[in-house]
Design an enzyme around this catalytic site. Structure first.
Site, PDB file in Angstrom:
ATOM      1  N   LYS A 154       0.851  -1.202   0.000  1.00  0.00           N
ATOM      2  CA  LYS A 154       0.000   0.000   0.000  1.00  0.00           C
ATOM      3  C   LYS A 154       0.884   1.250   0.000  1.00  0.00           C
ATOM      4  CE  LYS A 154      -3.304   2.559   2.967  1.00  0.00           C
ATOM      5  NZ  LYS A 154      -4.208   2.518   4.127  1.00  0.00           N
ATOM      6  N   ASP A 198      -2.442  10.106   3.911  1.00  0.00           N
ATOM      7  CA  ASP A 198      -3.853   9.740   4.070  1.00  0.00           C
ATOM      8  C   ASP A 198      -4.551  10.762   4.971  1.00  0.00           C
ATOM      9  OD1 ASP A 198      -6.303   8.567   4.257  1.00  0.00           O
ATOM     10  OD2 ASP A 198      -5.649   6.824   5.435  1.00  0.00           O
ATOM     11  N   LYS A 242      -9.921  12.925   8.385  1.00  0.00           N
ATOM     12  CA  LYS A 242      -9.521  12.440   9.715  1.00  0.00           C
ATOM     13  C   LYS A 242      -9.404  13.608  10.689  1.00  0.00           C
ATOM     14  CE  LYS A 242      -6.523   8.588   8.232  1.00  0.00           C
ATOM     15  NZ  LYS A 242      -7.184   7.470   8.891  1.00  0.00           N
ATOM     16  N   ASP A 288       1.510   6.011   5.769  1.00  0.00           N
ATOM     17  CA  ASP A 288       0.555   5.149   5.066  1.00  0.00           C
ATOM     18  C   ASP A 288       1.125   4.581   3.752  1.00  0.00           C
ATOM     19  OD1 ASP A 288      -1.854   3.968   5.585  1.00  0.00           O
ATOM     20  OD2 ASP A 288      -3.040   5.426   4.464  1.00  0.00           O
ATOM     21  N   ASP A 325     -12.070   7.187   3.680  1.00  0.00           N
ATOM     22  CA  ASP A 325     -10.884   6.905   4.499  1.00  0.00           C
ATOM     23  C   ASP A 325     -10.494   5.423   4.445  1.00  0.00           C
ATOM     24  OD1 ASP A 325      -8.775   7.472   6.113  1.00  0.00           O
ATOM     25  OD2 ASP A 325      -9.941   7.639   7.976  1.00  0.00           O
ATOM     26  N   GLU A 361      -9.383   3.811   1.991  1.00  0.00           N
ATOM     27  CA  GLU A 361      -8.867   3.954   0.620  1.00  0.00           C
ATOM     28  C   GLU A 361      -7.835   2.894   0.266  1.00  0.00           C
ATOM     29  OE1 GLU A 361      -7.646   5.425   3.199  1.00  0.00           O
ATOM     30  OE2 GLU A 361      -5.520   5.004   2.902  1.00  0.00           O
ATOM     31  N   ARG A 389      -7.723  -0.373   0.674  1.00  0.00           N
ATOM     32  CA  ARG A 389      -8.276  -1.554  -0.006  1.00  0.00           C
ATOM     33  C   ARG A 389      -8.707  -1.217  -1.432  1.00  0.00           C
ATOM     34  NH1 ARG A 389     -12.646  -1.977   4.730  1.00  0.00           N
ATOM     35  NH2 ARG A 389     -10.924  -0.902   5.750  1.00  0.00           N
TER      36      ARG A 389
HETATM   37  N1  BES Z   1      -4.360   4.380   6.938  1.00  0.00           N
HETATM   38  C1  BES Z   1      -5.491   4.082   7.716  1.00  0.00           C
HETATM   39  C2  BES Z   1      -5.243   3.010   8.775  1.00  0.00           C
HETATM   40  C3  BES Z   1      -4.273   3.385   9.854  1.00  0.00           C
HETATM   41  C4  BES Z   1      -4.712   3.969  11.031  1.00  0.00           C
HETATM   42  C5  BES Z   1      -2.930   3.120   9.705  1.00  0.00           C
HETATM   43  C6  BES Z   1      -3.814   4.299  12.022  1.00  0.00           C
HETATM   44  C7  BES Z   1      -2.025   3.439  10.698  1.00  0.00           C
HETATM   45  C8  BES Z   1      -2.472   4.029  11.863  1.00  0.00           C
HETATM   46  C9  BES Z   1      -6.634   3.591   6.813  1.00  0.00           C
HETATM   47  O1  BES Z   1      -6.656   4.100   5.531  1.00  0.00           O
HETATM   48  C10 BES Z   1      -7.900   4.032   7.475  1.00  0.00           C
HETATM   49  O2  BES Z   1      -8.091   5.204   7.611  1.00  0.00           O
HETATM   50  N2  BES Z   1      -8.704   3.073   7.872  1.00  0.00           N
HETATM   51  C11 BES Z   1      -9.924   3.342   8.548  1.00  0.00           C
HETATM   52  C12 BES Z   1     -10.960   2.386   8.001  1.00  0.00           C
HETATM   53  C13 BES Z   1     -12.353   2.723   8.425  1.00  0.00           C
HETATM   54  C14 BES Z   1     -12.850   3.982   7.730  1.00  0.00           C
HETATM   55  C15 BES Z   1     -13.238   1.545   8.068  1.00  0.00           C
HETATM   56  C16 BES Z   1      -9.717   3.110  10.037  1.00  0.00           C
HETATM   57  O3  BES Z   1      -9.006   2.172  10.394  1.00  0.00           O
HETATM   58  O4  BES Z   1     -10.214   3.889  10.828  1.00  0.00           O
HETATM   59 ZN    ZN Z   2      -4.780   4.652   4.754  1.00  0.00          ZN
HETATM   60 ZN    ZN Z   3      -7.643   5.989   5.360  1.00  0.00          ZN
END
Ligand code: BES
Ligand code: ZN
Ligand code: ZN
Length: 495
Positions: A259, A264, A271, A282, A341, A343, A345
């Site tokens: 990834k 992000d 966020k 990220d 968010d 993104e 996947r």
């Molecule tokens: N990049 C984040 C996941 C992440 C969070 C990585 C904290 C490292 C530290 C990912 O893109 C994300 O934002 N995921 C969301 C998914 C949700 C919207 C279903 C999450 O984990 O909150």
């Molecule tokens: Zn992310």
């Molecule tokens: Zn994200």
């Protein structure tokens, strides 16, 4: 850091500083000390008594000798029953930090480490020398460069010298490429855009001898990579797909997919500040797989290795992708966007499908994918999921060799039911109402749709990719997690 191997005895291997590792159970009967001169033995026994040295893990007592070597560090390694190669890494980190703070330029340790065979000891000690001296100081106007610049690994038996030299090379490659990975992850998002990453990959490919191809926005359009294009649409810096390839012979073909979200922000589902400030990390998955390829080339491994890296910025803006978008991916499978968010996947859908089209024997992806994985496993352990038991076991074994910790989650079909969409084939989140649960597994079930039944493992490194504080051989910021276990996997498959 320069790491050398010598067949000289520890005591004679340097005039500067040596470190001796002690188990709690063997303070008085330490084998290494038993070979010392009577004067040094008496001095060390006296210090051990006076300082109440108990060999607790991380205890480190410097002894000034007034002879050669000028300083001896007594380093605690805890109980024999709990000792493993990771304890040796931590003991060496303590020794290196202490020696450096006491102005040593050269440190020597014995490769005769308790409970560890000499090849493993050399690899672990060499990689640690690189890891524990790393600091991201590119942007500090006053740098404090490390004064200790040489580590000697002593007591290598002449008869094993050739094979131990190979272990040293492997340790040096594992360590030095992990710190290069850290450097790229730590590079700030105003600098490390998708284009910058692509240029860096091209340069690395030239340096290490592997092929790099960059697909720009126009090519992504032709290739129907609408997952990558949608996520990348909001960023002022256009998305791209970078691939790296190294063919070392007729061995197995492994495709690594990482990834690469250079930043992000969450996109329109933006966020909060405390979730955004570390989001240059990220791209850690892409940084990891790129350097794994460099390692395969440097070590001249016998398999075929491919890395696929989708690179985007996830930003809000008038062109940004939106909740409600229905995306037709390269695979023709469709995605309903419910949260911008989630993104990772979405870009991985195209990258994994592209990887499967190259007909590899295995696909391994690495991604800072879900906050839910941090809730489940914390900051030191990665989530492991997949569709193939043998490959999962192989990865667990390679990870254990390098002490990068992983934990497997279940992948039963009912988790797939949770991501079925009313309007498309699948949706990118289960629901925006908190509490639907299984966030890490449902993200993996989403990815599984795009691997086309290729044996596959997914590593969610959201927790261990980043260190909040200096600890052991980690410094604050990017850790390079995944690089060592995946290069080890490539080595293990190489036979
Ligand atoms: N990049 C984040 C996941 C992440 C969070 C990585 C904290 C490292 C530290 C990912 O893109 C994300 O934002 N995921 C969301 C998914 C949700 C919207 C279903 C999450 O984990 O909150
Ligand atoms: Zn992310
Ligand atoms: Zn994200």
């Amino acid at each position: 850091m320069d790491v050398k191997l010598t067949s000289e005895q520890l005591l004679k291997s340097t005039k500067d500083t040596i470190a001796i590792f002690f188990l709690k159970d063997h303070i008085k009967t330490n084998e290494i000390i038993s070979k010392f001169t009577p004067e040094l033995k008496t001095l060390l026994q006296a210090v051990i008594g006076e300082c109440e040295f108990t060999a607790e893990p991380d205890q480190c007592i410097p002894v000034h000798t007034k002879t050669n070597p000028r300083m001896i560090l007594l380093v605690g390694c805890g109980e024999k029953a709990k000792f493993n190669h990771e304890r040796a890494r931590l003991a060496l980190s303590t020794a290196i930090r202490t020696a450096n703070s006491l102005n040593a330029k050269e440190l020597s340790v014995s490769i005769t480490v308790p409970e560890t065979d000499s090849e493993d000891a050399v690899i672990s000690l060499a990689e640690t020398a690189h890891l524990c001296t790393y600091k991201f100081d590119t942007y500090k106007s006053e740098k404090k460069p490390i004064k200790l610049n040489s580590l000697i690994l002593a007591d290598a038996p002449e008869k094993d010298f050739k094979k131990l030299t190979q272990s040293l090379q492997a340790g040096n490659v594992l360590g030095s490429l992990t710190i290069k990975t850290r450097d790229l992850v730590n590079t700030p998002p105003d600098v490390c855009t998708p284009d910058y990453f692509a240029d860096y990959a091209v340069k690395l490919g030239k340096e290490y001898g592997f092929k790099v191809t960059v697909f720009g926005k126009k090519e992504l359009e032709k290739m129907n990579m609408q997952g990558i294009l949608h996520v990348g649409a909001g960023g002022a810096h256009p998305p791209c797909l970078v691939t790296a390839e190294y063919k070392g012979g007729k061995g197995k073909k492994i495709a690594f997919v990482g990834k690469g979200v250079c930043f992000d922000s969450g996109g329109l589902d933006i966020k909060p500040a405390n979730g955004m400030d570390t989001m240059k990390m990220d791209k850690a998955g892409a940084c990891t797989v790129l350097h794994v390829l460099a390692g395969c080339a440097k070590l001249g491994l016998k398999g075929n290795y491919l890395a696929v890296m989708p690179l985007v910025e996830n930003m809000p803006g008038n062109l940004a992708y939106k909740p409600g978008d229905l995306i037709v991916t390269r695979s023709k499978k469709t995605i309903e966007v419910l949260n911008t968010d989630a993104e990772g996947r979405v870009i991985l859908s195209d990258a994994l499908f592209y990887a499967s089209e190259q007909k590899p024997d295995y696909i391994i992806d690495v991604a800072t994918l879900t906050g839910a994985c941090i809730v489940a496993l914390g900051n030191s352990v990665a989530g492991l999921m997949g569709n193939n038991k043998e490959l999962a076991e192989m990865l667990k074994s390679s990870a254990a060799k390098r002490y990068e910790r992983v934990w497997e989650f279940p992948m039963d079909d009912d988790f797939y039911e949770m991501i079925k969409s009313d309007y498309a084939d699948i949706k990118n989140v289960v629901s925006n109402t908190p509490g639907s649960g299984a966030g890490t597994i449902t993200a993996a079930k989403f990815l599984e749709v795009f691997v086309n039944n290729t044996p596959w493992v997914h590593l969610d490194i959201a927790g261990p990719a980043w260190a909040i504080q200096e600890k052991g051989y980690l410094s604050t910021g990017a850790t390079g997690f995944g690089m060592r276990m995946l290069l080890q996997t490539a080595i293990d498959f190489s036979g």
